[in-house]
Write a protein that holds these residues in place. Sequence first.
Motif, PDB file in Angstrom:
ATOM      1  N   THR A 200      37.105  85.015  74.812  1.00  0.00           N
ATOM      2  CA  THR A 200      38.240  84.346  75.596  1.00  0.00           C
ATOM      3  C   THR A 200      38.527  82.714  74.466  1.00  0.00           C
ATOM      4  N   ALA A 201      38.154  81.809  74.584  1.00  0.00           N
ATOM      5  CA  ALA A 201      37.773  80.290  74.172  1.00  0.00           C
ATOM      6  C   ALA A 201      38.441  80.715  72.487  1.00  0.00           C
TER       7      ALA A 201
ATOM      8  N   GLY B 103      28.407  87.896  81.126  1.00  0.00           N
ATOM      9  CA  GLY B 103      30.066  86.496  80.953  1.00  0.00           C
ATOM     10  C   GLY B 103      30.087  85.617  80.348  1.00  0.00           C
ATOM     11  N   ASP B 104      28.826  84.918  79.907  1.00  0.00           N
ATOM     12  CA  ASP B 104      28.899  83.369  78.540  1.00  0.00           C
ATOM     13  C   ASP B 104      29.654  84.208  77.155  1.00  0.00           C
TER      14      ASP B 104
ATOM     15  N   LYS C 298      33.455  83.740  77.963  1.00  0.00           N
ATOM     16  CA  LYS C 298      33.854  82.780  77.693  1.00  0.00           C
ATOM     17  C   LYS C 298      33.943  82.236  76.691  1.00  0.00           C
TER      18      LYS C 298
END
Length: 71
Positions: free
Chosen positions: A9-10, A2-3, A6
């Motif tokens: 995605t950034a 999950g990290d 994130k």
Amino acid sequence: YGDAVKALTAAVLLVPGDPTINDHLGDAMWRAGKKIAARFQWNHAITFSTDPEEKAAIERKLKTGLSEKPA
């Protein structure tokens, strides 16, 4: 994972046409259980890539996904 999703995605927002980032984002999404989103990112990666070997590796992922256990 999950990290990783994130962070990647950034990164994609900063460099949207980078096939490597899109490919890795697809991998992280797959491992996080977001298989449709993973295929979406792999499709982006294959579109942006100019490397035949990279394209072949991504095509394999599009056909079969990733193995259940990470390497």
